[in-house]
Design an enzyme around this catalytic site. Structure first.
Site, PDB file in Angstrom:
ATOM      1  N   LYS A   1      -8.816 -15.784  14.994  1.00  0.00           N
ATOM      2  CA  LYS A   1      -8.916 -15.399  13.587  1.00  0.00           C
ATOM      3  C   LYS A   1     -10.345 -15.062  13.153  1.00  0.00           C
ATOM      4  O   LYS A   1     -10.726 -15.266  12.004  1.00  0.00           O
ATOM      5  CB  LYS A   1      -8.323 -16.492  12.687  1.00  0.00           C
ATOM      6  CG  LYS A   1      -6.863 -16.772  13.000  1.00  0.00           C
ATOM      7  CD  LYS A   1      -6.269 -17.874  12.154  1.00  0.00           C
ATOM      8  CE  LYS A   1      -4.822 -18.122  12.569  1.00  0.00           C
ATOM      9  NZ  LYS A   1      -4.196 -19.218  11.836  1.00  0.00           N
TER      10      LYS A   1
ATOM     11  N   ASP B   1       1.527 -14.622  12.325  1.00  0.00           N
ATOM     12  CA  ASP B   1       0.407 -15.251  11.628  1.00  0.00           C
ATOM     13  C   ASP B   1      -0.494 -14.150  11.091  1.00  0.00           C
ATOM     14  O   ASP B   1      -1.219 -13.494  11.844  1.00  0.00           O
ATOM     15  CB  ASP B   1      -0.364 -16.147  12.607  1.00  0.00           C
ATOM     16  CG  ASP B   1      -1.411 -17.007  11.907  1.00  0.00           C
ATOM     17  OD1 ASP B   1      -1.926 -16.577  10.852  1.00  0.00           O
ATOM     18  OD2 ASP B   1      -1.728 -18.095  12.419  1.00  0.00           O
TER      19      ASP B   1
ATOM     20  N   HIS C   1      -2.010  11.278  -1.060  1.00  0.00           N
ATOM     21  CA  HIS C   1      -1.996  10.111  -1.933  1.00  0.00           C
ATOM     22  C   HIS C   1      -1.714  10.506  -3.378  1.00  0.00           C
ATOM     23  O   HIS C   1      -0.993   9.818  -4.095  1.00  0.00           O
ATOM     24  CB  HIS C   1      -3.336   9.350  -1.824  1.00  0.00           C
ATOM     25  CG  HIS C   1      -3.423   8.487  -0.619  1.00  0.00           C
ATOM     26  ND1 HIS C   1      -3.076   7.161  -0.623  1.00  0.00           N
ATOM     27  CD2 HIS C   1      -3.790   8.760   0.660  1.00  0.00           C
ATOM     28  CE1 HIS C   1      -3.254   6.644   0.567  1.00  0.00           C
ATOM     29  NE2 HIS C   1      -3.691   7.592   1.378  1.00  0.00           N
TER      30      HIS C   1
ATOM     31  N   GLU D   1       0.834  -1.200   0.000  1.00  0.00           N
ATOM     32  CA  GLU D   1       0.000   0.000   0.000  1.00  0.00           C
ATOM     33  C   GLU D   1       0.863   1.242   0.000  1.00  0.00           C
ATOM     34  O   GLU D   1       1.493   1.591   1.004  1.00  0.00           O
ATOM     35  CB  GLU D   1      -0.928   0.029   1.224  1.00  0.00           C
ATOM     36  CG  GLU D   1      -1.831   1.262   1.232  1.00  0.00           C
ATOM     37  CD  GLU D   1      -2.715   1.360   2.451  1.00  0.00           C
ATOM     38  OE1 GLU D   1      -3.318   2.439   2.652  1.00  0.00           O
ATOM     39  OE2 GLU D   1      -2.815   0.379   3.198  1.00  0.00           O
TER      40      GLU D   1
END
Length: 408
Positions: free
Chosen positions: A232, A307, A403, A103
């Protein structure tokens, strides 16, 4: 393996002929050759150019505990923000923050936040709670039997601790919390897993304790994970009770730093945080009351071998912002369930080890658990820097132009 070790092409031919399956290739050749054979097969089936996937810097055999049917590796650009000054419970001093991301503008944003944190004298960070959880679900006959099981568990926690800790030389069972739903009893085991993230450790240890419960009570184990862990998945229990490490970071920024460096005011940042991160998130039914904590968590997770799926819980964070009586800006971020480790899993891969070494937290800490605590503190500070930068960009109305300037 014999002297007549097959080539990658020969292995691929044997898979096509049905003589071998993909997961059996390492039984007939070294791991790198097996990966090359799989790339040949994938390329032939998909007409894709997969040669670049073979450009990795580690021995494929070293990735054995981390991947199955390996064909290669995916590379993600790695940048650094900082250095940023951290006053942590265990992590003190100036550190670069390794951030792996695709990103654009993310590293620049966190880096800007780090600069402001430094101008304010650095950020403070502390781990406030530790405990990896696993919550099996048991079936009982009725609520009376459920109550009996809860009573037994509370009276026999030492026996459960002995059984659980017999499976690990490092983990410690901290407590077991029962939850009853009709004829279902969920037992949320919580462990201190030291410098390991500890999910596997907690699972194996809990399995041993469940054997004791089934042997000594009328309860029947239905599933070793009953989703009350909760792993998760977005879950309020993790936001409230915590999982892994609960960690917070904060800073008080002088008004002149806010106006000069961030081109806005403490009042504007505080109002945006309330209306966006709190009211807006509440209206959306969000569990995380923050601007983009997941960005910092994900980038540091990828850089240090965590993870990546547990970014779901890592984004369980609340950002606060308020003006002080002196007119300065106080900002904090509290991450309730950050599941991190500095040993085991992906932390052993060489590029991820390098990420941990940048933070000076690679491997086991002294005392045990201190390196994982330090990593959690670093992630909290990165999140704080990111929150501060984004809130300021919104306050100065520079978000879209930033941006655009960076070509993103």
């Amino acid at each position: 393996m014999t002297d007549a070790t097959p080539t990658a092409a020969e292995l691929a031919d044997r898979v096509r002929a049905g003589d071998l399956r993909l997961h059996e290739l390492e039984e007939h050749a070294d791991a790198d050759t097996a990966a090359t054979a799989r790339r040949r097969l994938v390329a032939a089936e998909s007409d894709a150019d997969v040669d670049v996937l073979g450009e990795y810097v580690f021995d494929a055999a070293d990735a054995g505990p981390n991947i199955e049917n390996m064909v290669g590796a995916v590379q993600i650009p790695l940048g650094v923000a900082g250095p940023v000054t951290i006053d942590g419970g265990v992590l003190s001093g100036s550190r670069y923050l390794p951030l792996a991301t695709t990103e654009g503008a993310l590293v620049a944003s966190i880096n800007r936040g780090c600069t402001v944190l430094n101008d304010a004298g650095g950020a403070t960070a502390r781990v406030t709670k530790t405990g990896m959880t696993r919550a099996p679900v048991f079936r009982v006959a009725d609520v009376a039997e459920a109550e009996a099981l809860v009573g037994w568990v509370r009276g026999n926690e030492d026996a459960l601790r002995e059984a659980a800790e017999s499976t690990t030389s490092h983990g410690e069972l901290l407590d077991v919390t029962p939850y009853v739903v009709g004829n279902n009893v969920y037992l949320r085991f919580r462990y201190d897993t030291k410098d390991a993230m500890g999910m596997n450790m907690a699972t194996i240890a809990t399995g041993e304790a469940c054997d004791v419960i089934e042997a000594e009570t009328t309860a029947s184990l239905v599933a070793l994970s009953g989703n009350l862990c909760s792993d998760k998945k977005p879950a309020a229990i993790n936001a409230v009770e915590g999982r892994g490490r609960s960690v917070a970071a904060d800073v008080e920024i002088p008004r002149e730093v806010v106006t000069d460096r961030l081109h806005t005011t403490p009042e504007a940042i505080a109002e945006i945080n309330t209306r966006k991160n709190h009211v807006g998130a509440a209206k959306a039914g969000a569990l995380g009351f923050n601007a983009h904590v997941a960005n910092a968590v994900a980038a540091l997770f990828l850089a240090t071998g965590q993870d990546e799926a547990q970014v779901v819980e890592g984004a369980n964070a609340i950002t606060t912002a308020e003006t002080t009586p002196d007119g300065d800006l106080y900002v904090s971020v509290s991450l309730a369930s950050l599941e991190v480790g500095t040993v085991g899993g992906g932390t052993k891969l060489p590029t991820q080890t390098a990420g941990l070494e940048i933070l000076e937290v690679s491997g086991g800490g002294d005392p045990a658990g201190s390196n994982a605590d330090a990593l959690a503190e670093a992630i909290a500070v990165a999140a704080l820097a990111g929150e501060l930068s984004l809130l300021a960009a919104l306050g100065s109305r520079h978000l879209s132009s930033a941006h655009a300037d960076l070509g993103r």
